[in-house]
Design an enzyme around this catalytic site. Sequence first.
Site: not given
Length: 307
Positions: A7-10, A12, A103, A185, A268
């Site tokens: 992926g190339a989102g927020g 990754g 997460n 976390k 999620e």
Amino acid sequence: MRILVVGAGGIGGYFGARLVEKGEDVTFLVRPNRYNLLKENGLRLKSIHGDYSFSPQLITADSKAASAFDIVLVSTKSYHLKQAINDVKPFVSEGTMVLPLLNGMAHMDRLVSEFPGQVLGGLCFIETAVSSEGDIVQTSAMHKLVFGEMDGSKSERINKVIHCFEGTKAPIIYSDKVMEDMWNKYLFITVLSGVTTLFRSPIGAIRESSGGLDFIRTLFKEVESVMLAGGAQLSEGIIEKHMATVEAQASGMKSSMLRDIENGQETEGVHLQGELVRLAEIKEINVPYLHAIYQNLSVYELLKNER
């Protein structure tokens, strides 16, 4: 080392871009629509820590020419994990390390089952968004990635990863207690996403309302009790540390899950709160606040799917 970012989102896209900026060999595994957009416009990072734009190396799941990679960085949403696993298998060899940044914790057993002996522990702290133009926008001070061996050992392979990741503009930090870091976390985001989605509010109004901090603390205690019953590794005094973080957050801070709801997107909730509700039932632990939060998310998903 050859790095594949799924992926190339927020997430990754951000950390992958910082590694490219440093000079590492990074390829992004993306869906066809994202592939076409990035081919046309490049990957553009707009950050308070420095903007960066470049033409990324790209592949899609059906690419035949790419060989196996040394590191696969998985940063998808939990509900895309099954597809991500299928997509990366052709690019994973016996020596490939798989570094998940999802997460929660439920994904770890699935990944270890699919890639035995190859999975590292990993987590990140960052607030990003992808703009309508496809740019990655990052405006908060926090942009940290933490990784390590699941057993805490300083292995030969982890030393190679440390050398590869060090020196980027984003702190990418080795931890010898990464599983504890991940559980800590998980505790925090379960509570933060839970209260902000339950009340459909930024943290400030919840915190400042009558009984708001008591509500948050009680929820922390409920979630902690379930996690410990399930064998979680949590730091001593972690609730007080998390409460201090909650009290220090900007009033307008919203969890990413609340933003997902505001945008009518999938959450999620099953992966985060749902897993803990299931465990609480197995362990016969009474968690009324957590149940209310998960019920709220379940109703949201039901209504969203009926639209």
